[in-house]
Design an enzyme around this catalytic site. Sequence first.
Site, PDB file in Angstrom:
ATOM      1  N   SER A   1       0.833  -1.194   0.000  1.00  0.00           N
ATOM      2  CA  SER A   1       0.000   0.000   0.000  1.00  0.00           C
ATOM      3  C   SER A   1       0.879   1.261   0.000  1.00  0.00           C
ATOM      4  O   SER A   1       1.686   1.438  -0.901  1.00  0.00           O
ATOM      5  CB  SER A   1      -0.970  -0.057   1.183  1.00  0.00           C
ATOM      6  OG  SER A   1      -1.984   0.897   1.070  1.00  0.00           O
TER       7      SER A   1
ATOM      8  N   ASP B   1      -8.449  -5.710  -5.617  1.00  0.00           N
ATOM      9  CA  ASP B   1      -8.183  -4.419  -4.976  1.00  0.00           C
ATOM     10  C   ASP B   1      -9.019  -3.342  -5.667  1.00  0.00           C
ATOM     11  O   ASP B   1      -8.988  -3.212  -6.893  1.00  0.00           O
ATOM     12  CB  ASP B   1      -6.693  -4.089  -5.090  1.00  0.00           C
ATOM     13  CG  ASP B   1      -6.240  -2.987  -4.143  1.00  0.00           C
ATOM     14  OD1 ASP B   1      -7.047  -2.094  -3.837  1.00  0.00           O
ATOM     15  OD2 ASP B   1      -5.065  -3.009  -3.729  1.00  0.00           O
TER      16      ASP B   1
ATOM     17  N   HIS C   1      -7.931  -5.193  -1.153  1.00  0.00           N
ATOM     18  CA  HIS C   1      -6.651  -4.576  -0.819  1.00  0.00           C
ATOM     19  C   HIS C   1      -5.955  -5.314   0.317  1.00  0.00           C
ATOM     20  O   HIS C   1      -4.726  -5.399   0.362  1.00  0.00           O
ATOM     21  CB  HIS C   1      -6.892  -3.113  -0.430  1.00  0.00           C
ATOM     22  CG  HIS C   1      -5.636  -2.338  -0.228  1.00  0.00           C
ATOM     23  ND1 HIS C   1      -4.693  -2.153  -1.215  1.00  0.00           N
ATOM     24  CD2 HIS C   1      -5.153  -1.685   0.877  1.00  0.00           C
ATOM     25  CE1 HIS C   1      -3.688  -1.423  -0.753  1.00  0.00           C
ATOM     26  NE2 HIS C   1      -3.944  -1.132   0.512  1.00  0.00           N
TER      27      HIS C   1
END
Length: 332
Positions: free
Chosen positions: A124, A278, A307
């Site tokens: 991320s 995601d 995610h």
Amino acid sequence: MRTSEGVFDCGDLSLQRGGTLKGARIVYKTFGTLSPRRDNVIVYPTSYSAHHTDIEWLVSPEHCLDPSRYFIVIPNMFANGLSSSPSNTPDFPSVTTYDNVMQHRRMMAELFGVDRVKLVYGWSMGAQQAYHWAALFGEAVERIVVNCGSARTAPHNFVFLEGVRTALQADPNWDGTKYIARPERGLRAMGRIYAGWALSQTFYRREMWRGLGFASLEDFLVRSWEASFLRRDASDLLAQLWTWQNGDISANDLFRGDLEMALAGIKAQVLLMPSATDLYFQTDDNRAELPHLRHGRLVEIPSVWGHRAGNPRDNPEDAAFIDAEVEKLLAS
């Protein structure tokens, strides 16, 4: 497992977008032992709202970041509540990902005598930092893992974050420039918005939250998502949102906004590892980046965890997939 925690004092920093971060400090944790040749170093930057304690589960002999083989350093991002942040630093200015990684590299050199790293592994916002390391530091970075991240924050990702920001600032304790009291309502709203984006439609359709020990969907939203953000300071969260929204490996004097040039200049081996489901760091973003990389490989995590597939602390199947791919990279 040998571990150590410490603080790196950066001094007063002149920042990329202007302003000064006074008395800047980075809180870090190390795992394992630095080899005599200093050639076993892995940098593992933190992600949005995370402290090192939230991501260190992956540092284990059972996983790819094995502290019996590697010297692993987790530097906490500015604005995460441990390193310099609005909650602990008066007049905290806007800090970019560039500002973060420049100081992380400086820390590695000054504290540990490390000028070359074997791997930068990031998920991320951590993946955005890994990409910056490779773009900015050339041959000093041998490999990076971009796990559910991108070289530049995509427009749709930016809009998602606008929703989160607006929820936080809709709290009655926001006076237009700062919080006058703790914004609990805003933090709870943020958690519920995040819950819909961080996990896939299939995850909810299958009620997979039951396997995590929650009795109902409402229980999951309250005890997992609301509770997660209630741990944090809202001003820290807003500052990190700004950093995320402005993430771009080409937004510097070296590349002058030319993303293709920045990607083409990366010398490291790059493992792009998006999640198939995601909703904001999409595989298509990485597919567009791949042709410009000299040594890039894209492997999609075949997951319904959205995610969160990239940080599978509670998801052994995805963890095994990630371990195998990262171990291949480290062996190359």
